[in-house]
Design a protein around this motif. Structure first.
Motif, PDB file in Angstrom:
ATOM      1  N   LYS A  97      97.268  91.151  72.835  1.00 51.57           N
ATOM      2  CA  LYS A  97      98.234  90.157  72.479  1.00 51.57           C
ATOM      3  C   LYS A  97      98.235  88.682  73.473  1.00 51.57           C
ATOM      4  O   LYS A  97      98.958  87.673  73.453  1.00 51.57           O
ATOM      5  N   LEU A  98      97.086  89.178  74.551  1.00 52.72           N
ATOM      6  CA  LEU A  98      97.226  88.306  75.301  1.00 52.72           C
ATOM      7  C   LEU A  98      96.370  87.127  74.615  1.00 52.72           C
ATOM      8  O   LEU A  98      96.449  85.632  75.090  1.00 52.72           O
ATOM      9  N   ALA A  99      95.092  87.473  73.674  1.00 51.43           N
ATOM     10  CA  ALA A  99      94.554  86.654  72.919  1.00 51.43           C
ATOM     11  C   ALA A  99      95.814  85.696  71.678  1.00 51.43           C
ATOM     12  O   ALA A  99      95.025  84.872  72.372  1.00 51.43           O
ATOM     13  N   ALA A 100      96.328  86.796  71.593  1.00 43.97           N
ATOM     14  CA  ALA A 100      97.563  85.688  70.509  1.00 43.97           C
ATOM     15  C   ALA A 100      97.913  84.677  71.549  1.00 43.97           C
ATOM     16  O   ALA A 100      98.537  83.229  70.802  1.00 43.97           O
ATOM     17  N   GLU A 101      98.233  84.977  73.081  1.00 48.67           N
ATOM     18  CA  GLU A 101      99.325  83.792  73.237  1.00 48.67           C
ATOM     19  C   GLU A 101      98.039  83.036  73.965  1.00 48.67           C
ATOM     20  O   GLU A 101      98.665  82.270  75.480  1.00 48.67           O
ATOM     21  N   GLY A 102      96.774  82.499  74.065  1.00 48.45           N
ATOM     22  CA  GLY A 102      95.950  82.076  74.500  1.00 48.45           C
ATOM     23  C   GLY A 102      95.680  82.310  76.110  1.00 48.45           C
ATOM     24  O   GLY A 102      94.853  81.170  76.211  1.00 48.45           O
ATOM     25  N   ARG A 103      95.972  83.793  76.374  1.00 51.26           N
ATOM     26  CA  ARG A 103      95.767  83.574  78.440  1.00 51.26           C
ATOM     27  C   ARG A 103      93.807  84.133  77.799  1.00 51.26           C
ATOM     28  O   ARG A 103      93.497  84.390  79.060  1.00 51.26           O
ATOM     29  N   LEU A 104      92.727  84.567  76.573  1.00 53.38           N
ATOM     30  CA  LEU A 104      92.303  85.291  76.965  1.00 53.38           C
ATOM     31  C   LEU A 104      91.352  85.340  75.127  1.00 53.38           C
ATOM     32  O   LEU A 104      92.189  85.438  74.403  1.00 53.38           O
ATOM     33  N   LYS A 105      89.696  85.577  75.065  1.00 45.39           N
ATOM     34  CA  LYS A 105      89.576  85.310  73.624  1.00 45.39           C
ATOM     35  C   LYS A 105      88.530  86.575  73.241  1.00 45.39           C
ATOM     36  O   LYS A 105      88.027  87.346  74.818  1.00 45.39           O
ATOM     37  N   LEU A 106      88.483  87.640  72.912  1.00 46.87           N
ATOM     38  CA  LEU A 106      87.964  88.692  72.848  1.00 46.87           C
ATOM     39  C   LEU A 106      86.782  88.484  72.974  1.00 46.87           C
ATOM     40  O   LEU A 106      86.066  89.632  73.946  1.00 46.87           O
ATOM     41  N   THR A 130      80.987  91.608  77.000  1.00 48.13           N
ATOM     42  CA  THR A 130      82.056  90.673  77.001  1.00 48.13           C
ATOM     43  C   THR A 130      83.713  91.806  76.254  1.00 48.13           C
ATOM     44  O   THR A 130      83.279  93.391  76.568  1.00 48.13           O
ATOM     45  N   LEU A 131      84.456  91.819  76.445  1.00 48.00           N
ATOM     46  CA  LEU A 131      85.541  92.070  75.998  1.00 48.00           C
ATOM     47  C   LEU A 131      86.190  92.809  74.895  1.00 48.00           C
ATOM     48  O   LEU A 131      86.538  94.338  74.969  1.00 48.00           O
ATOM     49  N   LEU A 132      85.135  92.462  74.006  1.00 45.41           N
ATOM     50  CA  LEU A 132      85.363  92.705  72.586  1.00 45.41           C
ATOM     51  C   LEU A 132      84.327  94.450  72.448  1.00 45.41           C
ATOM     52  O   LEU A 132      84.159  95.502  71.723  1.00 45.41           O
ATOM     53  N   ASN A 133      83.321  94.222  73.513  1.00 46.98           N
ATOM     54  CA  ASN A 133      82.298  95.758  73.560  1.00 46.98           C
ATOM     55  C   ASN A 133      83.359  96.584  74.201  1.00 46.98           C
ATOM     56  O   ASN A 133      82.801  97.600  73.782  1.00 46.98           O
ATOM     57  N   LEU A 134      83.457  96.094  75.465  1.00 45.10           N
ATOM     58  CA  LEU A 134      84.566  97.629  76.470  1.00 45.10           C
ATOM     59  C   LEU A 134      85.816  98.312  75.258  1.00 45.10           C
ATOM     60  O   LEU A 134      85.587  99.074  75.315  1.00 45.10           O
ATOM     61  N   ALA A 135      85.886  97.428  74.766  1.00 47.55           N
ATOM     62  CA  ALA A 135      86.967  98.060  72.875  1.00 47.55           C
ATOM     63  C   ALA A 135      86.582  98.486  72.332  1.00 47.55           C
ATOM     64  O   ALA A 135      87.148  99.256  71.645  1.00 47.55           O
ATOM     65  N   THR A 136      85.954  98.588  71.997  1.00 45.18           N
ATOM     66  CA  THR A 136      84.576  98.936  70.652  1.00 45.18           C
ATOM     67  C   THR A 136      83.269 100.128  71.467  1.00 45.18           C
ATOM     68  O   THR A 136      82.834 100.300  69.869  1.00 45.18           O
ATOM     69  N   HIS A 137      83.697 100.615  72.186  1.00 41.20           N
ATOM     70  CA  HIS A 137      82.843 101.361  72.864  1.00 41.20           C
ATOM     71  C   HIS A 137      80.741 100.756  72.527  1.00 41.20           C
ATOM     72  O   HIS A 137      79.939 101.516  72.620  1.00 41.20           O
ATOM     73  N   THR A 138      80.575  99.853  72.292  1.00 38.14           N
ATOM     74  CA  THR A 138      79.932  98.940  72.548  1.00 38.14           C
ATOM     75  C   THR A 138      79.093  97.969  73.401  1.00 38.14           C
ATOM     76  O   THR A 138      78.284  97.519  73.469  1.00 38.14           O
ATOM     77  N   SER A 139      79.654  98.655  75.481  1.00 35.82           N
ATOM     78  CA  SER A 139      78.450  97.752  76.569  1.00 35.82           C
ATOM     79  C   SER A 139      77.662  98.774  76.770  1.00 35.82           C
ATOM     80  O   SER A 139      76.972  97.312  77.632  1.00 35.82           O
ATOM     81  N   GLY A 140      77.252  99.659  76.520  1.00 34.32           N
ATOM     82  CA  GLY A 140      76.438 100.903  76.767  1.00 34.32           C
ATOM     83  C   GLY A 140      76.453 101.053  78.510  1.00 34.32           C
ATOM     84  O   GLY A 140      75.608 101.335  79.483  1.00 34.32           O
ATOM     85  N   LEU A 141      78.075 100.995  78.328  1.00 33.10           N
ATOM     86  CA  LEU A 141      78.085 101.832  80.130  1.00 33.10           C
ATOM     87  C   LEU A 141      78.494 102.974  79.895  1.00 33.10           C
ATOM     88  O   LEU A 141      78.373 103.995  78.304  1.00 33.10           O
ATOM     89  N   PRO A 142      78.030 104.077  80.898  1.00 33.91           N
ATOM     90  CA  PRO A 142      78.212 105.683  79.892  1.00 33.91           C
ATOM     91  C   PRO A 142      79.829 105.719  79.801  1.00 33.91           C
ATOM     92  O   PRO A 142      80.188 104.976  80.060  1.00 33.91           O
TER      93      PRO A 142
END
Length: 379
Positions: A97-106, A130-142
């Motif tokens: 929703k924030l992306a749709a409002e132009g406040r960020l990009k995934l 990226t934010l997309l990496n965080l949201a798809t569990h592909t960030s490399g974080l534990p």
């Protein structure tokens, strides 16, 4: 009770025939749900259970067991529950929703929304998290922040925002983002922090403005009142004190009720009373196919994770089941599961409180079959 349970199992076996043999007249959703609901409860070994099923214009609510061990009070639509990691779906909804409002990009890097002076490591300068990496569990974080949680710490209260950003400043990313998938609660809490920064307001306010307020979800919160806590279901195994869970706002801290979850789930489905929301397709888009990833870890419990979205996981048709988009959760004595077939306007949510006998797949397997039977009933 034993005779009733056996009868339910027999009925369930007969009901499964409808997956291959189309009935001449579609059954009521309540008839199909009632073939499964009691079986799901007893087979899961739960202390208490609430189920919400939506099939187009039909909505069915069922509950079994006790709101706390031995009190002989069935869960109600306003019983307070922990939705645990289904919280992540609301976090990704806020992001879309924030992306749709132009406040960020995934595709924005996490470092763009870090607290002032905070350092965010990356695999290299050209491949930031990226934010997309965080949201798809592909960030490399534990999965969880390394380190020992203080003894007797309630669930969803550690680490705090300050603690996780302090840890991140000294972390090392050893795999490139978007190549390996590994389930991460830490990633989702960092994502909620980033969304708060992007919007310029506390995450509790953001959640209220973007989701709970417009839908009238009066009991969906990270800061339950004493009155709300008095309605919290209690498990016989692993219960945790009711209180502020803002520390895990992005990953698992949200409290809700079956009634509120029904309202939230309805957004993804078309009905005469409520059309599918504008952002539903974007929220449930799949961004990574399993076959394209080097590895995938921690997301196969209710079935093979064939594709990853923004918290949502897609299981491809298999063994008589249709394609299902789903999310699991657990913590504080609760386990939760949401399984949907949005193109068929079908969604099922189940929450149970745990006992020593509780096993997740004993609950999720028949839920998947319930979704399959509801889909088959449409012909």
């Amino acid at each position: 009770m034993k005779t009733l349970f056996s009868a339910v199992l027999v009925t369930l076996g007969l009901g499964s025939l409808s997956l291959s043999a189309q009935a001449e007249t579609p059954r009521l959703t309540s008839q199909i749900v009632d073939q499964y609901a009691e079986h799901i409860f007893y087979n899961s070994g739960a202390t208490g259970m609430a189920l919400v099923a939506i099939d187009g214009n039909q909505v069915v609510n069922r509950s079994f067991g006790d709101t706390r061990p031995g009190n002989n009070q069935r869960p109600r639509p306003d019983s307070l529950i922990r939705i645990a990691s289904i919280t992540k779906l609301m976090t990704s909804e806020v992001m879309v929703k924030l992306a749709a409002e132009g406040r960020l990009k995934l595709t924005d890097p996490l470092r763009k929304y870090a607290p002032s002076g905070a350092y965010v490591p990356g695999y290299n300068s050209r491949q930031p998290i990226t934010l997309l990496n965080l949201a798809t569990h592909t960030s490399g974080l534990p999965r969880e922040q390394p380190g020992k949680k203080p003894p007797k710490t309630p669930v969803f209260t550690w680490p705090t925002k300050a603690q996780r950003w302090q840890w991140l400043a000294h972390a090392h990313i050893t795999v490139p983002p978007g190549v390996h998938a590994s389930y991460s609660n830490l990633a989702y809490d960092l994502l909620a922090d980033a969304l708060s920064r992007a919007a310029g307001k506390p995450y509790t306010r953001l959640l209220r403005e973007q989701i709970t307020g417009p839908l009238g979800m009066v009991d969906t919160t990270l800061t339950p009142s004493a009155e709300q806590c008095s309605r919290l279901m209690v498990a016989s195994v692993g219960p945790s004190a009711c209180g502020n869970t803002v520390a895990a706002a992005g990953s698992g801290g949200i409290y809700s009720t079956p009634r509120d979850i029904q309202r939230w789930m309805q957004q993804f489905l078309d009905s005469q009373a409520s059309p599918r929301k504008a952002t539903a397709a974007r929220e449930q888009t799949m961004y990574f196919q399993r076959r394209e990833l080097v590895s995938l870890k921690g997301m196969d419990v209710p079935g093979d994770a064939d594709a990853l979205g923004l918290g949502w996981i897609y299981m491809a048709p298999k063994d008589g089941l249709p394609g299902i988009i789903q999310k699991t959760g657990g913590g504080g004595g609760f386990i939760t599961y949401m399984a949907m077939s949005p193109q068929n306007n079908i969604g099922v949510f189940v929450v149970v409180t745990r006992s020593d006998l509780t096993r997740f797949t004993n609950m999720s397997d028949p839920v998947n079959r319930l979704v399959a039977d509801l889909v088959a009933n449409k012909g």
